[in-house]
Design a protein around this motif. Structure first.
Motif, PDB file in Angstrom:
ATOM      1  N   GLU A  36       5.395   3.662 -11.032  1.00 56.17           N
ATOM      2  CA  GLU A  36       5.815   4.889 -11.695  1.00 56.17           C
ATOM      3  C   GLU A  36       4.613   5.632 -12.269  1.00 56.17           C
ATOM      4  O   GLU A  36       3.750   5.044 -12.900  1.00 56.17           O
ATOM      5  N   ARG A  37       4.538   6.937 -11.985  1.00 54.27           N
ATOM      6  CA  ARG A  37       3.470   7.849 -12.395  1.00 54.27           C
ATOM      7  C   ARG A  37       2.148   7.614 -11.661  1.00 54.27           C
ATOM      8  O   ARG A  37       1.156   8.269 -11.948  1.00 54.27           O
ATOM      9  N   GLY A  38       2.133   6.701 -10.696  1.00 56.79           N
ATOM     10  CA  GLY A  38       0.941   6.517  -9.883  1.00 56.79           C
ATOM     11  C   GLY A  38       0.781   7.656  -8.886  1.00 56.79           C
ATOM     12  O   GLY A  38       1.761   8.259  -8.446  1.00 56.79           O
ATOM     13  N   VAL A  39      -0.464   7.971  -8.521  1.00 59.04           N
ATOM     14  CA  VAL A  39      -0.759   9.054  -7.577  1.00 59.04           C
ATOM     15  C   VAL A  39      -1.785   8.551  -6.559  1.00 59.04           C
ATOM     16  O   VAL A  39      -2.732   7.846  -6.919  1.00 59.04           O
ATOM     17  N   GLU A  40      -1.573   8.913  -5.303  1.00 65.73           N
ATOM     18  CA  GLU A  40      -2.488   8.522  -4.241  1.00 65.73           C
ATOM     19  C   GLU A  40      -2.595   9.649  -3.220  1.00 65.73           C
ATOM     20  O   GLU A  40      -1.609  10.342  -2.939  1.00 65.73           O
ATOM     21  N   LEU A  41      -3.773   9.841  -2.668  1.00 62.15           N
ATOM     22  CA  LEU A  41      -3.980  10.771  -1.561  1.00 62.15           C
ATOM     23  C   LEU A  41      -4.147   9.966  -0.282  1.00 62.15           C
ATOM     24  O   LEU A  41      -5.003   9.088  -0.204  1.00 62.15           O
ATOM     25  N   GLN A  42      -3.321  10.275   0.718  1.00 59.90           N
ATOM     26  CA  GLN A  42      -3.393   9.575   1.997  1.00 59.90           C
ATOM     27  C   GLN A  42      -3.785  10.528   3.113  1.00 59.90           C
ATOM     28  O   GLN A  42      -3.437  11.711   3.094  1.00 59.90           O
ATOM     29  N   LEU A 210      -6.243  -3.709  12.043  1.00 59.46           N
ATOM     30  CA  LEU A 210      -7.190  -4.163  11.028  1.00 59.46           C
ATOM     31  C   LEU A 210      -6.879  -3.447   9.720  1.00 59.46           C
ATOM     32  O   LEU A 210      -6.533  -2.257   9.727  1.00 59.46           O
ATOM     33  N   ALA A 211      -7.017  -4.153   8.598  1.00 61.07           N
ATOM     34  CA  ALA A 211      -6.781  -3.549   7.287  1.00 61.07           C
ATOM     35  C   ALA A 211      -7.807  -4.086   6.297  1.00 61.07           C
ATOM     36  O   ALA A 211      -8.183  -5.264   6.348  1.00 61.07           O
ATOM     37  N   TRP A 212      -8.236  -3.200   5.377  1.00 62.86           N
ATOM     38  CA  TRP A 212      -9.250  -3.581   4.381  1.00 62.86           C
ATOM     39  C   TRP A 212      -8.976  -2.837   3.082  1.00 62.86           C
ATOM     40  O   TRP A 212      -8.666  -1.634   3.092  1.00 62.86           O
ATOM     41  N   THR A 213      -9.057  -3.534   1.973  1.00 66.23           N
ATOM     42  CA  THR A 213      -8.889  -2.945   0.643  1.00 66.23           C
ATOM     43  C   THR A 213     -10.163  -3.152  -0.161  1.00 66.23           C
ATOM     44  O   THR A 213     -10.737  -4.251  -0.154  1.00 66.23           O
ATOM     45  N   HIS A 214     -10.593  -2.107  -0.876  1.00 69.30           N
ATOM     46  CA  HIS A 214     -11.806  -2.202  -1.691  1.00 69.30           C
ATOM     47  C   HIS A 214     -11.624  -1.326  -2.930  1.00 69.30           C
ATOM     48  O   HIS A 214     -11.704  -0.095  -2.845  1.00 69.30           O
ATOM     49  N   GLY A 215     -11.342  -1.954  -4.062  1.00 69.24           N
ATOM     50  CA  GLY A 215     -11.117  -1.192  -5.280  1.00 69.24           C
ATOM     51  C   GLY A 215      -9.903  -0.287  -5.156  1.00 69.24           C
ATOM     52  O   GLY A 215      -8.814  -0.718  -4.791  1.00 69.24           O
ATOM     53  N   ARG A 216     -10.099   1.022  -5.404  1.00 72.11           N
ATOM     54  CA  ARG A 216      -8.999   1.996  -5.336  1.00 72.11           C
ATOM     55  C   ARG A 216      -8.807   2.546  -3.927  1.00 72.11           C
ATOM     56  O   ARG A 216      -7.984   3.423  -3.715  1.00 72.11           O
ATOM     57  N   PHE A 217      -9.563   2.042  -2.971  1.00 69.02           N
ATOM     58  CA  PHE A 217      -9.522   2.546  -1.596  1.00 69.02           C
ATOM     59  C   PHE A 217      -8.933   1.496  -0.670  1.00 69.02           C
ATOM     60  O   PHE A 217      -9.218   0.303  -0.790  1.00 69.02           O
ATOM     61  N   TRP A 218      -8.095   1.932   0.282  1.00 65.13           N
ATOM     62  CA  TRP A 218      -7.619   1.040   1.337  1.00 65.13           C
ATOM     63  C   TRP A 218      -7.682   1.758   2.679  1.00 65.13           C
ATOM     64  O   TRP A 218      -7.606   2.977   2.764  1.00 65.13           O
ATOM     65  N   PHE A 219      -7.811   0.969   3.727  1.00 67.15           N
ATOM     66  CA  PHE A 219      -7.935   1.491   5.097  1.00 67.15           C
ATOM     67  C   PHE A 219      -7.157   0.578   6.032  1.00 67.15           C
ATOM     68  O   PHE A 219      -7.155  -0.647   5.870  1.00 67.15           O
ATOM     69  N   SER A 220      -6.491   1.163   7.022  1.00 66.08           N
ATOM     70  CA  SER A 220      -5.852   0.375   8.075  1.00 66.08           C
ATOM     71  C   SER A 220      -5.882   1.167   9.368  1.00 66.08           C
ATOM     72  O   SER A 220      -5.978   2.401   9.361  1.00 66.08           O
ATOM     73  N   GLY A 221      -5.799   0.465  10.463  1.00 61.57           N
ATOM     74  CA  GLY A 221      -5.825   1.138  11.757  1.00 61.57           C
ATOM     75  C   GLY A 221      -5.388   0.214  12.869  1.00 61.57           C
ATOM     76  O   GLY A 221      -5.351  -1.011  12.719  1.00 61.57           O
ATOM     77  N   ILE A 240      -6.574   6.759  -1.283  1.00 55.48           N
ATOM     78  CA  ILE A 240      -7.380   6.634  -2.497  1.00 55.48           C
ATOM     79  C   ILE A 240      -6.433   6.797  -3.683  1.00 55.48           C
ATOM     80  O   ILE A 240      -5.820   7.856  -3.843  1.00 55.48           O
ATOM     81  N   ALA A 241      -6.329   5.768  -4.511  1.00 57.10           N
ATOM     82  CA  ALA A 241      -5.437   5.804  -5.667  1.00 57.10           C
ATOM     83  C   ALA A 241      -6.159   6.402  -6.863  1.00 57.10           C
ATOM     84  O   ALA A 241      -7.365   6.184  -7.056  1.00 57.10           O
ATOM     85  N   PHE A 242      -5.399   7.134  -7.691  1.00 57.16           N
ATOM     86  CA  PHE A 242      -5.962   7.759  -8.895  1.00 57.16           C
ATOM     87  C   PHE A 242      -5.296   7.186 -10.134  1.00 57.16           C
ATOM     88  O   PHE A 242      -4.194   6.680 -10.080  1.00 57.16           O
TER      89      PHE A 242
END
Length: 242
Positions: A36-42, A210-221, A240-242
């Motif tokens: 709740e109240r979380g924000v992310e740009l994808q 493949l998927a990778w998470t690093h801090g507030r950033f995540w990537f998958s493909g 990228i989560a804020f």
């Protein structure tokens, strides 16, 4: 005022782990949602090469913010850009915009978390070039996690409605993702788009992910290798989560 702005900036820059909202797959929707109240740009970038008998090629960009309405309900406001080419023409256009809701049918509380997690996705999008056309999308997503293994099934449905024309298709998909280190995962997935009428064609692809998470950033493909009416279908996404 300056102090408040500095506090807000510091909060955004603090290292955090971007668990919510991410996906371990390239073509499949995940079952995690923002708190709740979380924000992310994808951002998503996808390609479809040598589709159908026309050998058409397509590159698309999906971009938008996601907002946690509650701990189980997530709102997304996507826009879609598309480049296509075939034997007849080449086109680049602002294709669609719309709204999506993702509802997780299980508590995200770690103390109450279950191995099996279902999620429902609903979306409505307007076609920019065909002003009277609208697209409705839906997905029933289910994931199961045990140890390092995460398995997911995504049953999607799409309906394009325009004056005098209606097109529907189903998009069954599934995959497996295995944690090999703390934040790195590898696996494989199958994705397909199956037309239910004569207004569209069908295709399917299978390949590694493949998927990778690093801090507030995540990537998958995923790199889809065509098994029906397509040559390759790579797709990557990140958030990228804020």
């Amino acid at each position: 005022m300056r102090i408040a702005l500095l506090i807000l900036l510091a909060a955004c820059l603090l290292p955090r782990t971007a668990f919510a909202g991410r996906s371990f797959y390239g073509w499949l929707y995940g079952t995690e949602v923002l708190p709740e109240r979380g924000v992310e740009l994808q951002t998503w970038i996808l390609e479809a090469n040598d589709k159908y008998g026309t050998h058409s090629k397509e590159s698309s960009i999906w971009w938008g913010p996601l907002v946690g309405v509650t701990d189980q309900l997530e709102l997304s406001l996507p826009i879609e850009l598309e480049w296509t080419t075939d034997a007849m023409r080449t086109r680049y256009t602002f294709r669609r915009f719309g709204v999506e809701l993702h509802y997780r049918l299980a508590s995200p509380d770690p103390a109450e978390s279950a191995a099996f997690v279902p999620l429902v996705r609903l979306a409505a999008k307007r076609d920019v070039s065909v002003r009277d056309a609208v697209r409705f999308e839906g997905d029933l997503v289910s994931s199961y996690e045990t140890g390092p293994v995460h398995a997911l099934v995504d049953l999607g449905f799409v309906a394009d409605i325009a004056p005098g024309v209606r097109h529907t298709e189903v998009r069954p998909a599934g995959g497996v993702s295995i944690r090999v280190t703390g934040d790195l995962r590898v696996g494989a997935e199958l994705y397909s788009e199956l037309s239910l009428d004569s207004h569209g064609e069908s295709w399917a692809a299978v390949g590694p992910n493949l998927a990778w998470t690093h801090g507030r950033f995540w990537f998958s493909g995923a790199f889809g290798i065509g098994v029906y009416h397509i040559r390759t279908a790579p797709r990557v996404m990140w958030g990228i989560a804020f």
